[in-house]
Structure formats: C-alpha cells, structure tokens
Design an enzyme around this catalytic site. Structure first.
Site, PDB file in Angstrom:
ATOM      1  N   HIS A 124       0.885  -1.169  -0.005  1.00 53.34           N
ATOM      2  CA  HIS A 124       0.156  -0.004  -0.147  1.00 53.34           C
ATOM      3  C   HIS A 124       0.867   1.323  -0.145  1.00 53.34           C
ATOM      4  O   HIS A 124       0.198   2.354   0.114  1.00 53.34           O
ATOM      5  CB  HIS A 124      -1.027   0.154   1.309  1.00 53.34           C
ATOM      6  N   CYS A 132       5.177  14.810  -6.693  1.00 49.70           N
ATOM      7  CA  CYS A 132       4.340  15.722  -7.684  1.00 49.70           C
ATOM      8  C   CYS A 132       3.757  15.071  -8.826  1.00 49.70           C
ATOM      9  O   CYS A 132       4.479  14.255  -9.275  1.00 49.70           O
ATOM     10  CB  CYS A 132       5.462  16.946  -8.013  1.00 49.70           C
ATOM     11  N   THR A 194      -2.852  -9.380  10.900  1.00 51.36           N
ATOM     12  CA  THR A 194      -4.122  -8.980   9.753  1.00 51.36           C
ATOM     13  C   THR A 194      -5.165 -10.166  10.078  1.00 51.36           C
ATOM     14  O   THR A 194      -5.070 -11.217  10.346  1.00 51.36           O
ATOM     15  CB  THR A 194      -3.533  -9.263   8.304  1.00 51.36           C
TER      16      THR A 194
END
Length: 247
Positions: A124, A132, A194
């Site tokens: 992720h 930018c 998890t």
C-alpha cells in the site's frame, strides 16, 4: 498451551530456510500506531455529511476535498515518533540469520525499514514518500508535515500526492507480482497482525505451496483452519519468546 505453541513455532523457524512474513495493521498497533478506522465520522459536521475513514483516504476524497484529506493524513497516518517493536526487530534478526527472505506489508509507516529489514514489499505504499503529480519530484514526510492545506511542488507548483495506495486505486502490479513470487518460493509463510479480509492482499495466501503456514493474530481469521500453527497472541511477545535460543 501458549508455551507449547511457542516451542512449536521455534521448531518450525529452525527447520525453515526461505521464510516470508506477511503483516497487517496488528504489526503497527504494537508500536502505538492506531488503526485509522478508529476515526469514524471525522469531518461529519464540517462537510455536512458522514465521512467514513475509508472515504477519507479514497482517491475521490483526495480529489474533491484535498485540504480535509491532508488534515486527516497528517493527524492520523503519519507517526514520526513511532519506533520498531519486537516483531520488527525479530524479523531483522531472522534476516541476519539467513532465514527470512522478504517482508510483505500492508502497512504504510516504514517501520520495517527503520528497524533494518532490507527486502520490504509495501503493498500500500509508504507515508515516507510523496511525489509531484506533474513533474514527479520526490518529497518526504517532513515536507508534508511542514506544509499547510494541500501541498504543492516547490519546483513546478503541481499537486503533491502521498505515495500510498488510496481506496479506489489499484495496487502497484510490480510490487504485487514480487510478493506473489516471494510467497510461492517460500518454505514457510508467517502471517501476522491481519484479519485477512482486505483483498487483493488477503488472496496472496493462495500462492503459498510451502511446508509451514503460521498465523499469529489476536483474533481468529478465515485462514486459521488452513494453518499448521495458529497463535492468538501479541506478535511482539510471540516473536520475542520464539527467538530465544534460536540463533
């Protein structure tokens, strides 16, 4: 029962030479980083609508409400003072023993690298990086924290975006493919912290064909029945105890 499971875990670690660790939010919470989902309803009054944590870190919210997005991002997703915990440190120790091949993480805090892990696949992305959207100039988390509102590029004035995968965005296929290869080649897969409900990351377990699947999580997961060993306890504590006498 716990001591027996720790002993069994230590035995599996001794037997294995190509270990891969796949971790989720439970790894970070032990370093004091809360699950962002605890922020339910933030901005509800300001925006005159209920906004869930998932919406707050969505691509749509980033585009439509950039100032509110970055306000949440700075306050709830960047933790400069967080330090690696016993789980992070144990994984580094396993790597130095020549046993751990890779860390695959759903977390975006960069703590595995801070602890010293060299092969980290960030599914992720990471709050440690931003870029930018126009000229691709790179920025770190300090730039984001020092900016106000929605940050803009110092070089060209373009919009700056965190290098994290927002809701509604796809995972980086190169990172995902690398994770699949590492898991497919592992003789031991340790899944920790998890609940295995977020896809496509949770689907990575299907690529494991090795000997030992170990699940360490405080609560039960949908994959418990498939594992060789299941430990419902603190990741850091389990790793700390299991590594005693292993080296």
């Amino acid at each position: 029962m716990k001591s027996e499971k720790i002993t069994a875990f230590r035995t599996l670690l001794k037997e294995s030479e190509r270990i891969v660790f796949f971790g989720g939010a439970g790894v970070s919470t032990e370093s004091g980083i809360p699950d962002f989902r605890s922020a339910t309803g933030l901005y509800s009054e300001k925006l005159s609508q209920h906004v869930s944590p998932e919406q707050l870190v969505s691509h749509t919210f980033f585009e439509r409400c950039p100032e509110e997005f970055f306000d949440f991002y700075r306050k709830r997703l960047i933790y400069m003072d967080a330090k690696p915990n016993d789980c992070h440190k144990a994984l580094v120790a396993l790597e130095r023993m020549g046993k751990l091949r890779a860390v695959i993480t759903q977390n975006i805090d960069g703590l595995h690298q801070k602890a010293g892990s060299s092969r980290v696949l960030e599914l992720h992305g990471s709050v440690r990086r931003s870029y930018c959207m126009d000229c691709r100039a790179l920025y770190d988390e300090k730039f984001i924290l020092a900016s106000e509102g929605a940050p803009h590029c110092r070089a060209c004035g373009g919009r700056v975006k965190p290098d994290v995968v927002l809701y509604e965005e796809s995972l980086d296929m190169e990172v995902l493919d690398a994770a699949v290869r590492e898991i497919a080649d592992a003789d031991m897969l340790i899944v920790g912290g998890t609940s295995l409900v977020v896809y496509p990351a949770a689907g990575l377990l299907h690529y494991f064909r090795g000997k030992h699947l170990v699940l360490i999580n405080k609560t039960a997961t949908q994959a418990d029945k498939e594992a060789a060993l299941v430990i419902h306890d603190s990741l850091g504590e389990v790793f700390r105890e299991a590594l005693v006498g292993l080296a």
